[in-house]
Design a protein around this motif. Structure first.
Motif, mmCIF file in Angstrom:
data_model
loop_
_atom_site.group_PDB
_atom_site.id
_atom_site.type_symbol
_atom_site.label_atom_id
_atom_site.label_comp_id
_atom_site.label_asym_id
_atom_site.label_seq_id
_atom_site.Cartn_x
_atom_site.Cartn_y
_atom_site.Cartn_z
ATOM 1 N N ARG A 368 -57.319 -113.479 -14.161
ATOM 2 C CA ARG A 368 -56.815 -113.003 -12.840
ATOM 3 C C ARG A 368 -57.296 -113.604 -11.917
ATOM 4 O O ARG A 368 -57.108 -114.315 -10.510
ATOM 5 C CB ARG A 368 -56.804 -111.895 -13.023
ATOM 6 N N GLN A 434 -47.924 -111.974 -12.821
ATOM 7 C CA GLN A 434 -48.365 -111.178 -13.450
ATOM 8 C C GLN A 434 -48.895 -111.552 -14.861
ATOM 9 O O GLN A 434 -48.456 -111.837 -15.895
ATOM 10 C CB GLN A 434 -47.548 -109.833 -13.366
ATOM 11 N N GLU A 440 -49.875 -104.090 -12.316
ATOM 12 C CA GLU A 440 -50.430 -105.109 -11.447
ATOM 13 C C GLU A 440 -49.174 -103.815 -10.523
ATOM 14 O O GLU A 440 -49.604 -103.320 -8.969
ATOM 15 C CB GLU A 440 -49.537 -106.196 -11.653
#
Length: 497
Positions: A368, A434, A440
């Motif tokens: 991420r 994502q 998220e």
């Protein structure tokens, strides 16, 4: 009179500017003006950059990652005018924005917006942006369309960087930097555009000529040409390809990869050499096996090619025995070496190695973090391209729409501030990927609840869609769900069909 002695070694003289350190003695770094350092090297830089995009998987991947994430299939218009500035009510401003978005999308989705009538506006965006990354720059003219039936005369003509160059006969008294004409103050005032690519070699091509295109119209003040380039130095007038800083390592990496691939292919053939037993007189019988074709004249192999040797089993003649050779492939250090080099290339381009490899093998937080860093670069390019290409063309289109009466904008030509206020807009592109969608979404809800973000922004970042359109569609869907379906009416409709 005692002469003042100057201290030669201080500050950077001991470090980056040292002339005494052994590591710095061979470093002959020279720098001149942007013209000498950039403009005079552009032809070679462009050629090598295009070659890497065409033949280097890593070079092509780096460009395509930026294009797909920053622009995607094209940025969409999202009108965002301020009702208070224009004296409108909220409802009237929303209706005006909806009308303009629909009108613009009608023009942008048509191939009439392209001067060559081959692409729509969204496809033009992708081509122009890719050209900026590969060539370092792209030119866009905004002539009137040759289609007399087009509702909007405005069209877009994209030009490759080669067509912007010094004319064959340089006009006297004019300062021209690789096709960009400068005024007395050093500002670009005109562009010299060739009527075709100077390197084009097709038959029956028109004679090479150059036309001077003024940056702004003499009477209208309208911008005639868009020069898309990202400057890296003050006084720079031509763009540098994205891959320019990493051309050498990318080319070397491509060569190394090709060499390892070929070594692995050869190794996969299970290479065998034939050893001949000498005769009693000491000879090897070369006359028996002399041949210029096949596998060196070995009986039975004269007409066998290398490709036909795969899996071949045969008897060898007397006095010949096989000897196997192991070349030691595949190279066990290949993957680690390539990965470390790609990290350096990615650091120079601003793209994490995970995205260049299209492989996420690290932890969730590490992956991420790589995506978040990459999206800083993607958002920068999107914002830059939207401001320098999409918004500029949209403002030209809006002016034509108001002039033609298809869009009502009171006071548009009376006040430059109002003209800009009418043209305020956002350009929406693909959403960020994502890794954990639920996490998220919960983070977006928390930011909205803490008044740190808006529904509009979060909807755009999560889905790439306009929140207003999402809400209108949700209202229609909720209405259908609440009203339900009339079963008898549905069966009657089915019977009629």
């Amino acid at each position: 009179m005692e002469q003042t002695r100057k201290i030669l070694n201080s500050g950077y003289s001991h470090h980056g500017a040292s002339r005494l350190k052994p590591s710095m003695l061979k470093w002959q770094a020279t720098s001149k003006s942007p013209h000498e350092d950039i403009s005079e090297n552009l032809a070679l830089l462009r050629s090598r950059s295009r070659d890497l995009y065409a033949g280097s998987p890593l070079g092509r991947g780096a460009v395509d990652r930026i294009v797909l994430n920053a622009i995607g299939s094209g940025l969409k218009l999202n009108v965002r005018i301020d009702p208070d500035m224009l004296g409108m009510s909220e409802d009237k401003a929303a209706d005006w924005a909806t009308r303009v978005e629909a009108e613009f999308d009608w023009w942008a989705s048509s191939k009439d917006c392209d001067y060559s009538r081959m692409m729509n506006f969204y496809e033009l965006q992708v081509l122009a942006f890719r050209s900026v990354l590969i060539d370092g720059e792209c030119l866009a003219l905004m002539p009137d369309s040759e289609n007399s039936e087009a509702v909007y005369p405005l069209s877009v003509m994209l030009l490759e960087a080669e067509r912007l160059s010094d004319p064959l006969r340089r006009p006297s008294g004019k300062m021209i930097d690789e096709g960009v004409e400068l005024d007395a103050g050093g500002k670009p005032c005109a562009y010299w555009i060739a009527n075709r690519n100077p390197e084009q070699e097709l038959m029956n091509q028109p004679r090479l000529e150059y036309h001077r295109v003024k940056l702004f119209g003499y009477k209208s003040g309208r911008r005639n040409i868009l020069h898309l380039m990202l400057s890296e130095r003050i006084g720079q007038h031509r763009g540098v390809p994205l891959l320019a800083p990493v051309i050498e390592p990318l080319k070397q990496l491509t060569r190394y990869t090709d060499a390892e691939l070929m070594a692995a292919v050869v190794s996969g053939m299970y290479s065998i050499f034939f050893e001949h037993t000498p005769r009693e007189d000491g000879s090897y019988g070369e006359e028996d096996y002399a041949s210029d074709s096949g596998m060196g004249g070995i009986p039975g192999l004269e007409d066998i090619t290398q490709e036909q040797m795969y899996g071949l089993i045969m008897d060898l003649p007397e006095g010949v025995k096989p000897v196997g050779v192991s070349p030691g492939r595949p190279n066990q250090n290949f993957s680690m070496f390539v990965e470390n080099l790609v990290k350096q290339v990615g650091g120079a381009l601003g793209i994490p190695a995970e995205l260049l490899f299209m492989q996420f093998t690290a932890s969730y937080s590490a992956s991420r973090g790589a995506l978040l860093e990459a999206w800083k670069l993607f958002r920068f390019w999107r914002s830059w391209f939207a401001a320098n290409f999409c918004q500029m063309i949209y403002e030209e289109w809006l002016t034509e729409a108001v002039l033609s009466g298809r869009v009502n904008a009171p006071g548009y030509f009376d006040d430059p501030f109002k003209q800009k206020a009418y043209a305020w807009a956002e350009w929406v592109g693909p959403a960020q990927g994502q890794l954990n969608p639920l996490q998220e979404v919960n983070a977006s809800i928390a930011k909205i609840g803490a008044n740190l973000s808006t529904y509009q922004r979060e909807a755009g970042e999560l889905t790439g869609e306009d929140w207003d359109l999402i809400m209108k569609q949700r209202q229609r869907e909720d209405k259908i769900i609440k009203e339900g379906l009339n079963v008898s009416d549905t069966e009657q409709d089915r019977n009629e069909l």
